[in-house]
Enzyme design. Structure first.
Site, PDB file in Angstrom:
ATOM      1  N   GLY A 124       0.826  -1.202   0.000  1.00 21.53           N
ATOM      2  CA  GLY A 124       0.000   0.000   0.000  1.00 21.53           C
ATOM      3  C   GLY A 124       0.854   1.243   0.000  1.00 21.53           C
ATOM      4  N   GLY A 140       0.639   5.573   1.147  1.00 25.41           N
ATOM      5  CA  GLY A 140      -0.111   6.629   1.822  1.00 25.41           C
ATOM      6  C   GLY A 140       0.647   7.931   1.825  1.00 25.41           C
ATOM      7  N   GLY A 141       0.209   8.839   2.703  1.00 22.95           N
ATOM      8  CA  GLY A 141       0.788  10.168   2.735  1.00 22.95           C
ATOM      9  C   GLY A 141       2.201  10.209   3.270  1.00 22.95           C
ATOM     10  N   LYS A 152       8.057  -0.128   5.755  1.00 21.62           N
ATOM     11  CA  LYS A 152       7.553   1.156   5.280  1.00 21.62           C
ATOM     12  C   LYS A 152       8.731   2.052   4.935  1.00 21.62           C
ATOM     13  CE  LYS A 152       4.115   4.679   5.979  1.00 21.62           C
ATOM     14  NZ  LYS A 152       2.827   4.965   6.629  1.00 21.62           N
ATOM     15  N   ASP A 203      -2.434  10.925  13.953  1.00 22.53           N
ATOM     16  CA  ASP A 203      -3.088  10.682  12.659  1.00 22.53           C
ATOM     17  C   ASP A 203      -3.976   9.448  12.739  1.00 22.53           C
ATOM     18  OD1 ASP A 203      -3.722  11.282  10.044  1.00 22.53           O
ATOM     19  OD2 ASP A 203      -2.013  10.211   9.186  1.00 22.53           O
TER      20      ASP A 203
END
Length: 433
Positions: free
Chosen positions: A24, A26-27, A46, A140
């Site tokens: 995936g 993301g930001g 990540k 977040d």
């Protein structure tokens, strides 16, 4: 998928993580499934975006936050195995969780049954308790950062991306003016985040309120777009009540009140901490649950019986006097004075009109039925050089919260647990000394 992402797949990061495929994006970065050499285990890696890794101070912030995240050992938090830098790329190696994000589940299912929504939120709050105790604020919290495993009727929640918001703050500050963006996801941001202010754990409670609002009603309190309008709602508009949006559901008033309290505009108007929110959340669906039943990591239990008198072994300095106003102990029960004396405390009987507070180092109040115990305790606390005051009272979260807010040192729910009483008094004496 970009060329950069294609090039990374199949490569080895830092000499020990072979990147197998993209899980995936993301930001903050891209997540890969990887195989760790030597241990032969599959992990999630990540890799932070390049603009974050090259921002001023990013490496130092990343190392600090990664070390904190690695200390967070909770079954509901994704465990961090390793972190580092490889050719300018900052990465985290984490537990690989097989499941679905809460975002994917709600996209498919819509709003969740109230009982399931409360269960998921309570599990997230358990993780927040553990993280906040270490000084870690998520910043977040949102559906993509909560992973669900197991059956939807009884899911297990895992919270992702703890602490990474602090790492990316510096990188995004320069982009705020140019793009009109601030760090975070507007639909779940606290008012203080919208203003670009420093945040603490209560910002996570606000985001939890937004999350729970969406799980029950199908949408965050102020929608998702446009960003400026959403943020204006966080800053200035009252959140719509759950029962107004979903009148067909049997939503307990206590649950609605809790969500609205979490969504208070000012941090000091929100509940004190994640544990208080979790206890109120569980009691909203099961009012019979008592405060002492729901300690961290425990599920719901049956009503506990009043404990029988027992011999308690505590190392208690006998020279430390404890005052006791014991007017309300029911017949046949172990009273406050008896319980304290049985383990060696020097008990000094007091009355409500007693002015000898300078002679004692802690005061336990067990009021008579019908008396205003909280007002009595407040009067004592406001007395010059007052000792720590411990108040016994009904097992009610609202009363307990009011007591603590009034300056009461500790609150002891009934029926009286002698061991809990003695431990709390010993703690108060240590604090006073």
């Amino acid at each position: 998928m970009s060329t950069e992402l294609d090039e990374r797949v199949g490569s080895t990061l830092a000499g020990r993580f072979r990147l197998l495929r993209v899980l995936g994006q993301g930001g903050t970065g891209t997540v890969y499934e990887a195989r760790q050499h030597g241990l032969s285990r599959h992990v999630a890696v990540k890799v932070l975006h390049a603009h974050i890794a090259t921002s001023p101070g990013a490496v130092a912030r990343f190392q600090r936050e990664a070390m904190l995240m690695a200390r967070l050992h909770h079954p509901g938090a994704v465990h961090v195995y390793d972190f580092g830098e490889d050719k300018g790329a900052l990465f985290l190696a984490m537990e690989h969780v097989h499941g679905e994000t809460l975002e994917a589940v709600t996209f498919r299912e819509g709003s969740l049954p109230v009982s399931v929504a409360v269960d998921v939120a309570a599990q997230v709050l358990e993780v927040l308790e553990a993280a906040h105790a270490l000084g870690i604020v998520h910043r977040d919290l949102k559906p993509p950062n909560v992973m669900l495993t197991g059956e939807l009727s009884s899911p297990r929640a895992k919270v992702l991306d703890f602490g990474l918001a602090q790492v990316v703050d510096g990188a995004l500050q320069a982009r705020i003016t140019a793009s009109g963006l601030v760090h975070g996801t507007p639909a779940y941001m606290s008012p203080e985040q919208c203003r670009g202010e420093r945040v603490d754990a209560r910002a996570d409670l606000y985001s939890l309120g937004c999350l729970l609002h969406e799980l029950i009603t199908g949408q965050p309190p102020f929608g998702t777009t446009p960003a400026a309008e959403v943020m204006s709602g966080h800053l200035y508009r009252p959140p719509p009540p759950l029962r107004q949006l979903r009148p067909q559901l049997d939503i307990p008033r206590a649950l609605e009140a809790l969500v609205l309290d979490c969504l208070a505009k000012r941090p000091e108007q929100r509940p004190e901490n994640a544990q208080v929110v979790r206890l109120r959340l569980l009691r909203a669906l099961s009012p019979s649950i008592t405060l002492s039943q729901v300690s961290r990591g425990e599920g719901k239990k049956k009503e506990r019986p009043a404990p029988a008198p027992q011999s308690l072994a505590l190392d208690v300095p006998p020279e430390l006097p404890v005052g006791v106003i014991d007017a309300g102990a029911p017949p046949g029960s172990m009273g406050v004075g008896t319980a304290l004396a049985s383990v060696g405390f020097r008990v000094v009987p007091c009355t409500e009109a007693d002015t000898r507070l300078g002679d004692i180092l802690a005061l336990v109040i067990f009021p008579a039925p019908g008396s205003d115990a909280l007002e009595l305790a407040r009067r004592v606390v406001s007395t010059p050089q007052a000792p720590p005051v411990l108040l016994c009272g009904e097992d009610d979260l609202t009363v307990m919260t009011r007591a603590i807010e009034s300056g009461i040192y500790d609150y002891i729910p009934l029926p009286l647990d002698p061991l809990e009483l003695c431990r709390k008094v010993a703690r108060a004496l240590r604090a006073h000394r």
